[in-house]
Design an enzyme around this catalytic site. Structure first.
Site, PDB file in Angstrom:
ATOM      1  N   ARG A  13       0.871  -1.169   0.000  1.00 26.73           N
ATOM      2  CA  ARG A  13       0.000   0.000   0.000  1.00 26.73           C
ATOM      3  C   ARG A  13       0.908   1.219   0.000  1.00 26.73           C
ATOM      4  NH1 ARG A  13      -2.802   1.957   5.518  1.00 26.73           N
ATOM      5  NH2 ARG A  13      -3.038   3.757   4.146  1.00 26.73           N
ATOM      6  N   ASN A 194       6.886   6.278  -0.154  1.00 32.02           N
ATOM      7  CA  ASN A 194       8.135   5.504  -0.148  1.00 32.02           C
ATOM      8  C   ASN A 194       8.584   5.117   1.259  1.00 32.02           C
ATOM      9  OD1 ASN A 194       8.368   5.752  -3.031  1.00 32.02           O
ATOM     10  ND2 ASN A 194       9.111   7.848  -2.695  1.00 32.02           N
ATOM     11  N   ARG A 195       7.637   5.061   2.199  1.00 32.03           N
ATOM     12  CA  ARG A 195       7.905   4.664   3.585  1.00 32.03           C
ATOM     13  C   ARG A 195       8.844   5.628   4.309  1.00 32.03           C
ATOM     14  NH1 ARG A 195       4.439   1.908   1.628  1.00 32.03           N
ATOM     15  NH2 ARG A 195       4.013  -0.286   2.078  1.00 32.03           N
ATOM     16  N   LEU A 196       9.024   6.835   3.762  1.00 33.21           N
ATOM     17  CA  LEU A 196       9.840   7.835   4.440  1.00 33.21           C
ATOM     18  C   LEU A 196       8.915   8.645   5.359  1.00 33.21           C
ATOM     19  CD1 LEU A 196      12.886   8.527   4.360  1.00 33.21           C
ATOM     20  CD2 LEU A 196      12.309  10.473   2.898  1.00 33.21           C
ATOM     21  N   HIS A 197       8.409   7.945   6.371  1.00 35.54           N
ATOM     22  CA  HIS A 197       7.368   8.501   7.234  1.00 35.54           C
ATOM     23  C   HIS A 197       7.903   9.622   8.121  1.00 35.54           C
ATOM     24  CE1 HIS A 197       5.278   5.001   5.863  1.00 35.54           C
ATOM     25  NE2 HIS A 197       5.992   4.160   6.594  1.00 35.54           N
TER      26      HIS A 197
END
Length: 216
Positions: A13, A194-197
């Site tokens: 997701r 890109n999961r760079l939260h």
């Protein structure tokens, strides 16, 4: 691979929400929580108060379950339960916990960690009698987390108690009441591409809240 196994490594997701700018955070984590909580109540009012409560016994074995936030202020975050339940017994042994709010539609999480104390008996009694009658009866007859022979046993206990207190107030059980988590740490998490939260931690140090950005 066995028939009961599953491989979800290809399940993906993407997070698309706007991030958190450093200068958009307020200095007080309770106010920051209130801002996010108010938005969650607008987006999904029926589920905004759901939170995962993680406790651990004196051996360090953790357990987690979903409970409902019932009220909060600068003194902490409160919920109600049976003091003799698994979570109640664990909090008696180890009065520290963490609560987690996850709001799927907003791609946001808030973790709050701290020590836990019981609310007063008066507070428990007031809230108990604000609940629907069915919830009062269920709480009164259920020895939470203990084994029971069947659902029929529970339903019979409810029917008997309802008959006993017909047109009378159901007394709040002494084993039932509230807890308050007094925060020592908050973490605000916002999903990003890109999961760079974005992750920001508020930690209490000498009665001051220190804000730090954490790596995702």
């Amino acid at each position: 691979m066995s028939e009961t196994a599953g491989d979800f490594t290809q399940l993906r997701r993407e997070y698309v929400s706007q991030g958190i700018a450093d200068n958009s955070l307020v200095a007080d984590p309770f106010k920051q929580f209130t801002e996010w909580f108010d938005v969650a109540c607008q987006v999904r009012p029926d589920d905004a108060t759901s939170m995962t409560l993680a406790t651990a016994n004196k051996q360090g074995m953790p357990s987690a379950r979903t409970v409902l936030l019932k009220h909060f202020d600068v003194n902490g975050f409160a919920w109600y339960t049976d003091y003799q339940s698994q979570k109640g017994r664990e909090l008696e042994e180890n009065p520290q916990a963490e609560i987690l709010f996850y709001w799927y539609g907003l791609e946001r999480q808030i973790r709050i960690q701290g020590r836990v104390e019981k609310l007063t008996a008066d507070q428990a009694d007031i809230y108990f009698h604000q609940r629907p009658l069915g919830s009062q009866l269920s709480a009164a007859v259920s020895e939470q987390s203990q084994p029971v022979a069947s659902r029929q046993v529970l339903e019979q206990r409810v029917a008997q108690l309802q008959a006993q207190y017909k047109e009378q107030e159901v007394p709040c059980p002494q084993r039932w009441g509230g807890y308050r988590l007094i925060p020592q740490k908050f973490e605000f998490w916002q999903g990003r591409e890109n999961r760079l939260h974005d992750r920001f931690q508020y930690r209490l140090s000498d009665n001051n809240w220190i804000i730090e950005r954490l790596q995702p």
